[in-house]
Design a protein around this motif. Sequence first.
Motif, PDB file in Angstrom:
ATOM      1  N   ARG A  55      14.678 -47.964 -27.652  1.00  0.00           N
ATOM      2  CA  ARG A  55      13.989 -48.143 -28.937  1.00  0.00           C
ATOM      3  C   ARG A  55      14.236 -49.526 -29.506  1.00  0.00           C
ATOM      4  N   TYR A  56      15.490 -49.991 -29.455  1.00  0.00           N
ATOM      5  CA  TYR A  56      15.790 -51.313 -29.988  1.00  0.00           C
ATOM      6  C   TYR A  56      15.050 -52.410 -29.222  1.00  0.00           C
ATOM      7  N   ARG A  57      15.050 -52.340 -27.881  1.00  0.00           N
ATOM      8  CA  ARG A  57      14.371 -53.365 -27.094  1.00  0.00           C
ATOM      9  C   ARG A  57      12.877 -53.392 -27.405  1.00  0.00           C
ATOM     10  N   ARG A  58      12.286 -52.229 -27.517  1.00  0.00           N
ATOM     11  CA  ARG A  58      10.867 -52.145 -27.842  1.00  0.00           C
ATOM     12  C   ARG A  58      10.574 -52.811 -29.190  1.00  0.00           C
ATOM     13  N   GLU A  59      11.386 -52.483 -30.192  1.00  0.00           N
ATOM     14  CA  GLU A  59      11.174 -53.045 -31.524  1.00  0.00           C
ATOM     15  C   GLU A  59      11.388 -54.553 -31.539  1.00  0.00           C
ATOM     16  N   ALA A  60      12.370 -55.032 -30.778  1.00  0.00           N
ATOM     17  CA  ALA A  60      12.623 -56.475 -30.716  1.00  0.00           C
ATOM     18  C   ALA A  60      11.442 -57.210 -30.083  1.00  0.00           C
ATOM     19  N   LEU A  61      10.876 -56.655 -29.035  1.00  0.00           N
ATOM     20  CA  LEU A  61       9.708 -57.272 -28.402  1.00  0.00           C
ATOM     21  C   LEU A  61       8.520 -57.310 -29.365  1.00  0.00           C
ATOM     22  N   LEU A  62       8.340 -56.236 -30.105  1.00  0.00           N
ATOM     23  CA  LEU A  62       7.256 -56.212 -31.086  1.00  0.00           C
ATOM     24  C   LEU A  62       7.490 -57.244 -32.186  1.00  0.00           C
ATOM     25  N   ARG A  63       8.737 -57.368 -32.658  1.00  0.00           N
ATOM     26  CA  ARG A  63       9.034 -58.367 -33.687  1.00  0.00           C
ATOM     27  C   ARG A  63       8.744 -59.773 -33.200  1.00  0.00           C
ATOM     28  N   ALA A  64       8.928 -60.006 -31.900  1.00  0.00           N
ATOM     29  CA  ALA A  64       8.697 -61.335 -31.332  1.00  0.00           C
ATOM     30  C   ALA A  64       7.221 -61.592 -31.030  1.00  0.00           C
ATOM     31  N   GLY A  65       6.377 -60.576 -31.173  1.00  0.00           N
ATOM     32  CA  GLY A  65       4.944 -60.804 -31.022  1.00  0.00           C
ATOM     33  C   GLY A  65       4.316 -60.319 -29.736  1.00  0.00           C
ATOM     34  N   LEU A  66       5.000 -59.463 -28.974  1.00  0.00           N
ATOM     35  CA  LEU A  66       4.395 -58.948 -27.746  1.00  0.00           C
ATOM     36  C   LEU A  66       3.250 -58.001 -28.086  1.00  0.00           C
ATOM     37  N   LYS A  67       2.109 -58.213 -27.397  1.00  0.00           N
ATOM     38  CA  LYS A  67       0.910 -57.421 -27.672  1.00  0.00           C
ATOM     39  C   LYS A  67       0.275 -56.952 -26.366  1.00  0.00           C
ATOM     40  N   PRO A  68      -0.552 -55.901 -26.450  1.00  0.00           N
ATOM     41  CA  PRO A  68      -1.252 -55.422 -25.249  1.00  0.00           C
ATOM     42  C   PRO A  68      -2.035 -56.538 -24.570  1.00  0.00           C
ATOM     43  N   GLY A  69      -2.013 -56.521 -23.228  1.00  0.00           N
ATOM     44  CA  GLY A  69      -2.775 -57.482 -22.445  1.00  0.00           C
ATOM     45  C   GLY A  69      -2.081 -58.799 -22.175  1.00  0.00           C
ATOM     46  N   MET A  70      -0.916 -59.025 -22.775  1.00  0.00           N
ATOM     47  CA  MET A  70      -0.191 -60.271 -22.531  1.00  0.00           C
ATOM     48  C   MET A  70       0.414 -60.275 -21.128  1.00  0.00           C
ATOM     49  N   LYS A  71       0.482 -61.455 -20.541  1.00  0.00           N
ATOM     50  CA  LYS A  71       1.141 -61.645 -19.252  1.00  0.00           C
ATOM     51  C   LYS A  71       2.596 -62.044 -19.534  1.00  0.00           C
ATOM     52  N   VAL A  72       3.534 -61.248 -18.997  1.00  0.00           N
ATOM     53  CA  VAL A  72       4.947 -61.351 -19.397  1.00  0.00           C
ATOM     54  C   VAL A  72       5.823 -61.757 -18.220  1.00  0.00           C
ATOM     55  N   LEU A  73       6.798 -62.630 -18.493  1.00  0.00           N
ATOM     56  CA  LEU A  73       7.885 -62.921 -17.556  1.00  0.00           C
ATOM     57  C   LEU A  73       9.184 -62.469 -18.192  1.00  0.00           C
ATOM     58  N   ASP A  74       9.911 -61.574 -17.509  1.00  0.00           N
ATOM     59  CA  ASP A  74      11.223 -61.137 -17.976  1.00  0.00           C
ATOM     60  C   ASP A  74      12.282 -61.790 -17.101  1.00  0.00           C
ATOM     61  N   VAL A  77      15.955 -59.977 -15.248  1.00  0.00           N
ATOM     62  CA  VAL A  77      15.395 -58.637 -15.434  1.00  0.00           C
ATOM     63  C   VAL A  77      16.407 -57.542 -15.128  1.00  0.00           C
ATOM     64  N   GLY A  78      17.358 -57.788 -14.228  1.00  0.00           N
ATOM     65  CA  GLY A  78      18.358 -56.777 -13.911  1.00  0.00           C
ATOM     66  C   GLY A  78      17.716 -55.493 -13.415  1.00  0.00           C
ATOM     67  N   THR A  79      18.096 -54.376 -14.013  1.00  0.00           N
ATOM     68  CA  THR A  79      17.508 -53.086 -13.646  1.00  0.00           C
ATOM     69  C   THR A  79      16.225 -52.802 -14.414  1.00  0.00           C
ATOM     70  N   GLY A  80      15.802 -53.745 -15.252  1.00  0.00           N
ATOM     71  CA  GLY A  80      14.500 -53.635 -15.905  1.00  0.00           C
ATOM     72  C   GLY A  80      14.491 -52.945 -17.246  1.00  0.00           C
ATOM     73  N   LEU A  81      15.590 -52.967 -17.979  1.00  0.00           N
ATOM     74  CA  LEU A  81      15.650 -52.255 -19.246  1.00  0.00           C
ATOM     75  C   LEU A  81      14.722 -52.869 -20.292  1.00  0.00           C
ATOM     76  N   VAL A  82      14.611 -54.194 -20.322  1.00  0.00           N
ATOM     77  CA  VAL A  82      13.655 -54.852 -21.217  1.00  0.00           C
ATOM     78  C   VAL A  82      12.254 -54.775 -20.625  1.00  0.00           C
ATOM     79  N   ALA A  83      12.143 -55.008 -19.324  1.00  0.00           N
ATOM     80  CA  ALA A  83      10.839 -55.025 -18.662  1.00  0.00           C
ATOM     81  C   ALA A  83      10.126 -53.685 -18.783  1.00  0.00           C
ATOM     82  N   ALA A  84      10.858 -52.585 -18.757  1.00  0.00           N
ATOM     83  CA  ALA A  84      10.237 -51.269 -18.877  1.00  0.00           C
ATOM     84  C   ALA A  84       9.514 -51.133 -20.214  1.00  0.00           C
ATOM     85  N   GLN A  85      10.135 -51.653 -21.267  1.00  0.00           N
ATOM     86  CA  GLN A  85       9.484 -51.612 -22.578  1.00  0.00           C
ATOM     87  C   GLN A  85       8.288 -52.552 -22.621  1.00  0.00           C
ATOM     88  N   ALA A  86       8.404 -53.709 -21.966  1.00  0.00           N
ATOM     89  CA  ALA A  86       7.279 -54.641 -21.914  1.00  0.00           C
ATOM     90  C   ALA A  86       6.090 -54.022 -21.189  1.00  0.00           C
TER      91      ALA A  86
END
Length: 253
Positions: A55-74, A77-86
């Motif tokens: 939940r925290y990672r998701r909210e942080a990405l939204l606060r930073a401006g992540l939106k549907p359709g964006m092309k993302v580089l994580d 990435v490790g095991t993908g805990l941030v990438a999964a939310q992206a």
Amino acid sequence: MNARETPTVHVPHPPLTDYYQTEDDRQAYLRKIFDDTAADYDRIESMLAWGTGPRYRREALLRAGLKPGMKVLDVGVGTGLVAAQACALVGDPSLVTGIDPSPGMMAAGNLPAAMVMIEGRAESLPFPDNQFDFLSMGYALRHISDLSTAFKEFERVLKPGGRLCLLEITRPRSRVAQWLLKAYMRSLIPLITRFISGKQDTATIWRYFWDSIEACVPPSDVVAALNAVKLVQVNRNLELGIFSEYQAVKATT
């Protein structure tokens, strides 16, 4: 140096000689310990964060401006805990690319098959200029060997107007809060992880995490290093006194 010039920030912290001896040894040490502990990482992380991490990672990405359709580089990435939310937020996992120097960590992740995973380092990203709308990095800033070089790479691969979100744990300002967090991360969590996993390395990595947090350059240096690579709208959002969210935008001209 001119009084108005911003000093260049390179290493995020001095060598931690309890774990490795020189800066040159850092990356080899980190790759080995991350590879060796990857299988237990997500389980221990969930326990450390009391299950609130997604939940925290998701909210942080939204606060930073992540939106549907964006092309993302994580990055990192490790095991993908941030990438999964992206992946969930952009709506198409094929738009998300993860890069990490630890193949063991990437192999241990449970991510959509359409997501792209590449072995590599933040200081030398294997992508052309102006490729991504959004760049994220979760709790890996302390593991970079050269912040200035990495931040230049981040700026290079972002499209003009592309957005940046770096998540990191920062030492609390209160001495009492520092003591409590240190006792939790450096003593209690390693003790529990040793019991759960039965592996010394799994306990060691969590002690290392605290030691790298304690030794890390202050947030003002991170902000200065981001400003120095010509990123704009650089900002640090602080949650709960310890979770730093560094946000920035690539200039359009």
